[in-house]
Design a protein around this motif. Structure first.
Motif, PDB file in Angstrom:
ATOM      1  N   MET A   1       0.839  -1.190   0.000  1.00  0.00           N
ATOM      2  CA  MET A   1       0.000   0.000   0.000  1.00  0.00           C
ATOM      3  C   MET A   1       0.879   1.247   0.000  1.00  0.00           C
ATOM      4  O   MET A   1       1.780   1.367   0.822  1.00  0.00           O
ATOM      5  CB  MET A   1      -0.912   0.021   1.232  1.00  0.00           C
ATOM      6  CG  MET A   1      -2.120  -0.878   1.115  1.00  0.00           C
ATOM      7  SD  MET A   1      -3.228  -0.720   2.524  1.00  0.00           S
ATOM      8  CE  MET A   1      -2.355  -1.709   3.714  1.00  0.00           C
ATOM      9  N   GLY A   2       0.644   2.157  -0.936  1.00  0.00           N
ATOM     10  CA  GLY A   2       1.423   3.381  -0.993  1.00  0.00           C
ATOM     11  C   GLY A   2       0.848   4.452  -0.105  1.00  0.00           C
ATOM     12  O   GLY A   2      -0.308   4.407   0.297  1.00  0.00           O
ATOM     13  N   THR A   3       1.654   5.436   0.184  1.00  0.00           N
ATOM     14  CA  THR A   3       1.197   6.542   1.026  1.00  0.00           C
ATOM     15  C   THR A   3       0.265   7.447   0.225  1.00  0.00           C
ATOM     16  O   THR A   3       0.534   7.783  -0.915  1.00  0.00           O
ATOM     17  CB  THR A   3       2.402   7.349   1.521  1.00  0.00           C
ATOM     18  OG1 THR A   3       3.251   6.474   2.254  1.00  0.00           O
ATOM     19  CG2 THR A   3       1.955   8.496   2.410  1.00  0.00           C
ATOM     20  N   LEU A  41      -0.590   1.786   9.787  1.00  0.00           N
ATOM     21  CA  LEU A  41      -1.493   2.206   8.718  1.00  0.00           C
ATOM     22  C   LEU A  41      -1.805   3.690   8.813  1.00  0.00           C
ATOM     23  O   LEU A  41      -1.836   4.403   7.794  1.00  0.00           O
ATOM     24  CB  LEU A  41      -2.788   1.396   8.774  1.00  0.00           C
ATOM     25  CG  LEU A  41      -2.724  -0.053   8.286  1.00  0.00           C
ATOM     26  CD1 LEU A  41      -4.058  -0.745   8.531  1.00  0.00           C
ATOM     27  CD2 LEU A  41      -2.356  -0.117   6.824  1.00  0.00           C
ATOM     28  N   ALA A  42      -2.055   4.180  10.024  1.00  0.00           N
ATOM     29  CA  ALA A  42      -2.375   5.603  10.206  1.00  0.00           C
ATOM     30  C   ALA A  42      -1.208   6.480   9.768  1.00  0.00           C
ATOM     31  O   ALA A  42      -1.403   7.518   9.106  1.00  0.00           O
ATOM     32  CB  ALA A  42      -2.744   5.865  11.658  1.00  0.00           C
ATOM     33  N   VAL A  47      -3.235   9.905   8.467  1.00  0.00           N
ATOM     34  CA  VAL A  47      -4.527  10.183   9.087  1.00  0.00           C
ATOM     35  C   VAL A  47      -4.475   9.846  10.573  1.00  0.00           C
ATOM     36  O   VAL A  47      -3.575   9.139  11.034  1.00  0.00           O
ATOM     37  CB  VAL A  47      -5.662   9.364   8.421  1.00  0.00           C
ATOM     38  CG1 VAL A  47      -5.802   9.731   6.954  1.00  0.00           C
ATOM     39  CG2 VAL A  47      -5.405   7.854   8.576  1.00  0.00           C
ATOM     40  N   ALA A  48      -5.443  10.365  11.300  1.00  0.00           N
ATOM     41  CA  ALA A  48      -5.559  10.021  12.711  1.00  0.00           C
ATOM     42  C   ALA A  48      -6.047   8.578  12.841  1.00  0.00           C
ATOM     43  O   ALA A  48      -6.735   8.056  11.948  1.00  0.00           O
ATOM     44  CB  ALA A  48      -6.521  10.972  13.407  1.00  0.00           C
ATOM     45  N   ARG A  49      -5.720   7.954  13.951  1.00  0.00           N
ATOM     46  CA  ARG A  49      -6.139   6.562  14.139  1.00  0.00           C
ATOM     47  C   ARG A  49      -7.660   6.451  14.212  1.00  0.00           C
ATOM     48  O   ARG A  49      -8.234   5.440  13.817  1.00  0.00           O
ATOM     49  CB  ARG A  49      -5.484   5.983  15.391  1.00  0.00           C
ATOM     50  CG  ARG A  49      -3.977   5.830  15.232  1.00  0.00           C
ATOM     51  CD  ARG A  49      -3.295   5.298  16.468  1.00  0.00           C
ATOM     52  NE  ARG A  49      -3.658   3.915  16.746  1.00  0.00           N
ATOM     53  CZ  ARG A  49      -3.110   3.198  17.737  1.00  0.00           C
ATOM     54  NH1 ARG A  49      -2.205   3.755  18.531  1.00  0.00           N
ATOM     55  NH2 ARG A  49      -3.477   1.955  17.931  1.00  0.00           N
ATOM     56  N   LEU A  56     -11.831   1.185   8.623  1.00  0.00           N
ATOM     57  CA  LEU A  56     -11.751  -0.262   8.839  1.00  0.00           C
ATOM     58  C   LEU A  56     -13.103  -0.834   9.250  1.00  0.00           C
ATOM     59  O   LEU A  56     -13.491  -1.926   8.810  1.00  0.00           O
ATOM     60  CB  LEU A  56     -10.691  -0.578   9.899  1.00  0.00           C
ATOM     61  CG  LEU A  56      -9.246  -0.244   9.539  1.00  0.00           C
ATOM     62  CD1 LEU A  56      -8.322  -0.560  10.707  1.00  0.00           C
ATOM     63  CD2 LEU A  56      -8.794  -1.004   8.289  1.00  0.00           C
ATOM     64  N   GLU A  57     -13.823  -0.105  10.090  1.00  0.00           N
ATOM     65  CA  GLU A  57     -15.147  -0.563  10.514  1.00  0.00           C
ATOM     66  C   GLU A  57     -16.100  -0.638   9.329  1.00  0.00           C
ATOM     67  O   GLU A  57     -16.903  -1.569   9.223  1.00  0.00           O
ATOM     68  CB  GLU A  57     -15.698   0.374  11.595  1.00  0.00           C
ATOM     69  CG  GLU A  57     -15.006   0.232  12.938  1.00  0.00           C
ATOM     70  CD  GLU A  57     -15.432   1.296  13.935  1.00  0.00           C
ATOM     71  OE1 GLU A  57     -16.269   2.161  13.553  1.00  0.00           O
ATOM     72  OE2 GLU A  57     -14.935   1.285  15.082  1.00  0.00           O
TER      73      GLU A  57
END
Length: 255
Positions: A1-3, A41-42, A47-49, A56-57
């Protein structure tokens, strides 16, 4: 996965992140593979967690991800196809092997909302049958079937033990009663502790709750509350009025 930086995106950040993650799941990950942890991942997506958790949810709700106890977040397999017919059910225990399996039966007071639908007194005990639906060796749904004594009047004369054997006796008596019809509703819910354990989900995980009222002699003969894994099943209504659960891949092919 790229940024991917999301600062200039007009739509909600978590929604755009969900789209980016979904594309990455298709190209970079295999079914069953574990995703990196939330902190990694964050940081990778800037991004914020809290934003990451929302994305994800949503992916879990759509059946793309699964949260597994002691493992983490993994890529979900294609959804399982399971037919849920509105035709009169064969309560006698016949039918395909991939069906409802009796687990237990108890005599207890039903929740007030259930007692009202069954038209029984608030403190009147009813038969509560618990069953699990298994498809391809996987538990996809858990059911509580509430049956008032008036629907199985001969049951008291049967020497039925507890557990699955008693559950099968209740179902056979219900089969003898015969049904005039049924109505059904579907809504999104959260897995209760008992259902989560039987369905290998975390408590509070998204589920589909299918409530079915079985009718006989102008009243309610039984009430079923079935909890389906939302990550595994997709409920659709066909032209015939039957309700079925289609494969995730079939949905993609249709589009």
């Amino acid at each position: 996965m790229g940024t991917t930086q999301l600062e200039s995106v007009q739509e909600p950040k978590y929604w755009h992140l969900k789209t980016v993650l979904s594309e990455a799941l298709d190209s970079d990950f295999a079914v069953g593979e574990i995703l990196p942890n939330e902190r990694e991942l964050a940081a990778r997506f800037g991004v914020a967690r809290a934003t990451l958790r929302q994305a994800l949810e949503q992916l879990e709700l759509e059946g793309r991800l699964q949260r597994r106890r002691g493992v983490g977040t993994t890529v979900a397999p294609p959804r399982v196809g399971v037919a849920v017919s509105t035709a009169q059910r064969d309560w006698s225990g016949g039918g395909p092997a991939e069906a409802w399996q009796p687990v237990d039966c108890a005599v207890a007071v039903a929740p007030p909302s259930v007692a009202a639908v069954l038209d029984v007194e608030a403190e009147e005990p009813v038969h509560i049958v618990r069953r699990i639906r298994v498809t391809n060796g996987q538990a996809v749904a858990a059911e509580l079937l509430y049956v008032p004594s008036s629907s199985v009047p001969e049951l008291s004369a049967i020497d039925a033990p507890s557990g699955p054997a008693r559950a099968r006796r209740v179902l056979r008596e219900l089969h003898r009663l015969g049904l005039d019809g049924q109505d059904r509703s579907v809504e999104l819910g959260s897995a209760r502790v008992d259902d989560a354990k039987e369905l290998d989900r975390l408590p509070g995980a998204p589920v589909l709750v299918v409530t079915t009222r079985y009718l006989a002699a102008g009243g309610t003969a039984a009430l079923s509350v079935a909890t389906y894994r939302a990550d595994t099943c997709r409920l659709t209504f066909g032209d015939s009025g039957d309700l079925e659960i289609s494969h995730h891949d079939q949905e993609r092919q249709a589009s």
